[in-house]
Design an enzyme around this catalytic site. Structure first.
Site, PDB file in Angstrom:
ATOM      1  N   ARG A  99       0.807  -1.226   0.000  1.00  0.00           N
ATOM      2  CA  ARG A  99       0.000   0.000   0.000  1.00  0.00           C
ATOM      3  C   ARG A  99       0.840   1.276   0.000  1.00  0.00           C
ATOM      4  O   ARG A  99       0.336   2.359   0.327  1.00  0.00           O
ATOM      5  CB  ARG A  99      -0.985   0.017   1.181  1.00  0.00           C
ATOM      6  CG  ARG A  99      -2.006  -1.137   1.153  1.00  0.00           C
ATOM      7  CD  ARG A  99      -2.819  -1.091  -0.128  1.00  0.00           C
ATOM      8  NE  ARG A  99      -3.909  -2.063  -0.142  1.00  0.00           N
ATOM      9  CZ  ARG A  99      -3.831  -3.273  -0.725  1.00  0.00           C
ATOM     10  NH1 ARG A  99      -2.702  -3.666  -1.305  1.00  0.00           N
ATOM     11  NH2 ARG A  99      -4.871  -4.075  -0.732  1.00  0.00           N
ATOM     12  N   LEU A 100       2.102   1.174  -0.363  1.00  0.00           N
ATOM     13  CA  LEU A 100       2.956   2.365  -0.491  1.00  0.00           C
ATOM     14  C   LEU A 100       2.877   2.853  -1.929  1.00  0.00           C
ATOM     15  O   LEU A 100       3.807   2.722  -2.725  1.00  0.00           O
ATOM     16  CB  LEU A 100       4.392   2.037  -0.077  1.00  0.00           C
ATOM     17  CG  LEU A 100       4.562   1.622   1.385  1.00  0.00           C
ATOM     18  CD1 LEU A 100       6.021   1.289   1.676  1.00  0.00           C
ATOM     19  CD2 LEU A 100       4.061   2.730   2.318  1.00  0.00           C
TER      20      LEU A 100
END
Length: 214
Positions: A192-193
């Site tokens: 989720r970066l």
């Protein structure tokens, strides 16, 4: 299928996006990503979700197709009596979303909607397939209809009416150009970066780029 989707997730591994990857112009950057979407074989790379605000303040979205692009903005066509046209005529602030999920990408455009000239709309209308031209005449978009058979009957009547010569451009149909004020490019990342870059138009007409946290 249950209504609980908390455990459904996947990693976004298609690639990253850095400041060095970006074009100076967001339109050029968009064209690059659009070309890559076409080359990747996406079924509807020009499909975009158009968001408007109706008279009651209710946001509403629908999918339309991008039909033109330049430094002046993003172009699509519709019936001027449609819900979206009425909303844009009353409140010209709109948003577009290009959901290129297969590439772990999306592009969000915020800007203002302006009606295009009759000449511009006519040029596109006359390039459309004849059946699409007739459909534009037949449908009073967004209005209620008792059954589909009535619409099909109207199409048959119009085929006879326009059996010879060109189908004229309806006076209730035409284009809108979304003039962008900000454009955000989102590239999915692992864990989720994600990578996010937003272009915003400055007072001098140029573009300022900011990297955003995911």
């Amino acid at each position: 299928m249950s209504g609980n989707f908390e455990s459904y997730r996947r990693e976004y591994t298609a690639g990253g996006l850095t400041a060095e990857d970006l074009c100076e112009s967001p339109i050029a950057q968009f064209e690059r990503w659009l070309e890559q979407s076409v080359n990747a074989g996406l079924s509807d790379p020009t499909a975009m979700a158009l968001s408007t605000i109706d008279g009651a303040g209710q946001p509403w979205q629908r999918i339309v197709l991008l039909k033109g692009l330049s430094d002046d903005g993003f172009v699509f066509y519709t019936n001027f009596g449609s819900d979206k046209a009425k909303a844009m005529d009353a409140n010209d602030k709109v948003s577009l979303l290009f959901p290129w999920n297969e590439l772990d990408r999306q592009v969000i455009v915020g800007g203002t909607a302006k009606r295009m000239s009759l000449a511009e709309s006519a040029t596109y209308f006359l390039s459309r397939p004849r059946e699409s031209q007739i459909a534009a005449w037949a449908s009073r978009q967004s209005r209620p209809i008792a059954k589909r058979a009535l619409l099909e009957a109207e199409v048959r009547k119009l085929r006879g009416r326009f059996a010879e010569g060109e189908v004229p451009v309806p006076d209730f149909w035409g284009g809108y150009r979304i003039q962008p004020e900000r454009i955000e490019f989102w590239q999915g990342g692992e864990h989720r970066l994600h990578d996010r870059f937003r272009y915003e138009r400055g007072g001098d007409g140029g573009w300022q780029v900011t990297q955003l946290q995911p």
